[in-house]
Scaffold this active site. Structure first.
Site, PDB file in Angstrom:
ATOM      1  N   ASP A  38       8.760  -1.262  -1.945  1.00 43.82           N
ATOM      2  CA  ASP A  38       7.302  -1.211  -2.060  1.00 43.82           C
ATOM      3  C   ASP A  38       6.741  -2.542  -2.580  1.00 43.82           C
ATOM      4  O   ASP A  38       7.065  -2.970  -3.686  1.00 43.82           O
ATOM      5  CB  ASP A  38       6.962  -0.047  -3.014  1.00 43.82           C
ATOM      6  CG  ASP A  38       5.503   0.308  -3.010  1.00 43.82           C
ATOM      7  OD1 ASP A  38       4.692  -0.449  -2.454  1.00 43.82           O
ATOM      8  OD2 ASP A  38       5.161   1.359  -3.582  1.00 43.82           O
ATOM      9  N   ASP A  42      -2.170   4.574   0.727  1.00 47.17           N
ATOM     10  CA  ASP A  42      -1.607   5.871   0.310  1.00 47.17           C
ATOM     11  C   ASP A  42      -2.417   7.063   0.810  1.00 47.17           C
ATOM     12  O   ASP A  42      -3.647   7.058   0.765  1.00 47.17           O
ATOM     13  CB  ASP A  42      -1.545   5.949  -1.218  1.00 47.17           C
ATOM     14  CG  ASP A  42      -0.509   5.000  -1.788  1.00 47.17           C
ATOM     15  OD1 ASP A  42       0.056   4.183  -1.026  1.00 47.17           O
ATOM     16  OD2 ASP A  42      -0.267   5.076  -2.996  1.00 47.17           O
ATOM     17  N   GLY A  55       1.043  -1.423   5.752  1.00 48.42           N
ATOM     18  CA  GLY A  55       0.643  -1.839   7.092  1.00 48.42           C
ATOM     19  C   GLY A  55       0.063  -3.240   7.146  1.00 48.42           C
ATOM     20  O   GLY A  55      -0.623  -3.602   8.104  1.00 48.42           O
TER      21      GLY A  55
END
Ligand code: GLA
Length: 540
Positions: free
Chosen positions: A299, A359, A338
């Site tokens: 992440d 999210d 993205g």
């Protein structure tokens, strides 16, 4: 005593030190006589120093630390603020007439400027209080943030590590796994920072006994907040109190016929401010392999403190190579919302999936905004490498069962990873039935690995319209889904020829009703409830 700091507010006052019964001196302040001359221009207390505010994270023995590394020259304060995934430069200082200080700090964040203002109160020579000012462009928060109580920290603590070199880009070898989208469970949507060893074991137990495992759910994924505060002396990443023995946990999950997933960041910290893999990528990949980890969600968050988005692909490539070199098959799940058209390079860095948006929330508007925005990404889905519109919210309570069926339908049409995000111990039979509908899962898991496209939409506004999506499946079959995003039930007619789908000689099944349907003149008409979906399979 903090005379140097007190001076500014009580310049003209007489200070008397009185010996108390204990050794601590007591300060009494005598107001100046009314005739006293006005004081000279105020001098401000000096806030120079490295300050840390440490707030305990719930029940895991770690702290959420915010570092204010400040240098004051006259009125002006410069420096940095390091708070979880953010690293700001101080860009402005303002003193008010009461000696209060406001510092404004700024950073580049995913192409935009992010600014914070802290109101600073000098409490003593070893204590400052920082209150984050609510953003002026947002409604005032229901619970305004409490002041951060900061004390002096050793110089250098909380500083950014040396920047690592971003490698030249190349194609990382395909790891050969995830030929169909990953299926499993992830802790974040339901548990966030409360996930712990026993919750993970309980989810594995549930998954192994409620039919989910047999339906294809295999990964049990721990998201953020498992990490310890510090690496050990050899630089190995550690777990916090909630995860006393990660290897034992992996053994347990494996004993249930399931796989264990974990989470880290290409930056120095994760989104929640825990340690990330920055500069330790190969070492962490080896640690994950030694623990028996089968899936890594990686992440971006903390990487933004040191790198701009141009470096993303290179930083993701480092971990892609590290996972391959670890000697264990570890599914590689990219999470960078993205950015930088990741669908064009996610597979090149060894990614098995890549998040395509920010999210998801457990709400109809969030789920549909994400799900219905994926049309143009269809060409990038292929066996081993899938678009990931984020984890499922099915069963978390913010949507109706009809809406959750739409969520499952849409994600399956999109060949998305199916990662349940609810509490698997307490879900209702109807939620379990939605998650384990094998005919729907078969669409998601189709071996051709192709993603659906929007084939038709009504002329209503985007958030209200009816839509029909089609997905080519292996062996010449098709999935066709009719969605009603509008506020009232609607009759929808699927005209197969108009959609380029030839149903002749093929069975057509309604995958939620679990029955064969008959066409009339090559058409099928159904009443689709508001926010509902009909999912058909054309051919076996
Ligand atoms: C980001 C990710 C989420 C979750 C959290 C954890 O917001 O997009 O899916 O992993 O971080 O901190």
């Amino acid at each position: 005593m903090p005379t140097r700091l007190i001076r500014s507010t009580i310049t003209a006052a007489a200070i008397t030190l009185v010996a108390g019964c204990a050794s601590a001196p007591v300060v009494t302040v005598t107001p100046p006589p009314a005739t006293a001359r006005p004081s000279a221009a105020p001098t401000h207390p000096n806030v120079t120093g490295n300050w840390v505010a440490a707030v305990p994270n719930t029940a895991d023995g770690t702290f959420r630390r915010t570092y204010f590394n400040l240098t004051q020259l006259g009125e002006r304060v410069t420096g940095t603020v390091h708070s979880t995934q953010f690293f700001y430069q101080v860009v402005d200082t303002k003193w008010d007439s009461d000696g209060g200080l406001a510092i404004t700090a700024s950073m580049r964040d995913l192409g935009n400027e992010r600014r914070v203002i802290y109101d600073v109160k000098v409490v003593g020579p070893d204590e400052l209080r920082f209150t984050l000012r609510p953003r002026a462009d947002r409604p005032p928060p229901a619970n305004p943030p409490a002041a951060l109580v900061a004390h002096r920290a050793p110089a250098g603590e909380g500083a950014m590590p040396e920047k690592i070199a971003v490698p030249a880009l190349h194609k990382v070898r395909d790891n050969g796994i995830a030929r169909t989208p990953a299926m499993g469970w992830n802790s974040w949507n339901k548990f966030a920072g409360r996930v712990d060893d026993s919750a993970v074991r309980a989810m594995a137990d549930a998954m192994a006994s409620n039919g989910m495992r047999e339906a294809g759910y295999v990964y049990v994924n721990i998201d953020d907040t498992w990490e310890g505060d510090k690496r050990d002396e050899q630089g190995n990443i550690t777990t916090n109190k909630k995860f006393p023995d990660m290897k034992a946990l992996a053994d347990y999950v494996h004993s249930k016929g399931l796989k264990l997933g974990i989470y880290s960041s290409p930056g120095p910290t994760t989104c929640a401010g825990y340690i990330g893999s920055y500069g330790h990528e190969a070492q962490d990949a080896r640690t994950f392999a030694a623990w028996g980890i089968d899936y890594l969600k990686y992440d971006w968050c903390g990487a933004r403190m040191l790198h701009d988005e141009q470096d993303m692909q290179g930083l993701y490539q480092i971990m892609g190579e590290a996972l391959l070199a670890s000697g264990r098959q570890i599914l590689y799940s990219l999470c960078q919302y993205g950015r930088m058209e990741v669908w064009k390079w996610g597979a090149d860095v060894g990614g098995n999936s890549w998040r395509t948006t920010g999210d998801i929330r457990d709400a109809w508007d969030s789920m549909t905004r994400i799900g219905f925005s994926q049309d143009s990404l269809a060409p990038y889905a292929q066996p081993g490498h899938f678009n990931d519109p984020d984890m499922l919210e099915i069963g978390n309570g913010g949507m109706s069962d009809v809406e959750y069926r739409t969520h499952m339908t849409l994600w399956s049409m999109l060949a998305s990873p199916l990662l349940a995000g609810n509490d698997l111990r307490t879900m209702t039979p109807s939620i379990l039935a939605i998650l384990t509908n094998r005919e729907v899962i078969a669409i998601d898991q189709d071996s051709a690995g192709k993603q659906a496209r929007r084939a038709w939409a009504s002329a209503d506004s985007a958030t209200m319209r009816k839509e029909i999506w089609t997905r080519p499946l292996a062996k010449g079959a098709y999935a066709v889904a009719a969605f009603n995003r509008g506020p009232a039930a609607a009759e929808m007619t699927i005209d197969f020829a108009a959609l380029g789908v030839d149903p002749r000689g093929k069975t057509v099944r309604d995958l939620w009703a679990h029955k064969k349907v008959s066409l009339r003149d090559g058409r099928y008409t159904a009443t689709v409830p508001s926010h509902g979906a009909v999912l058909l399979r054309v051919g076996r």
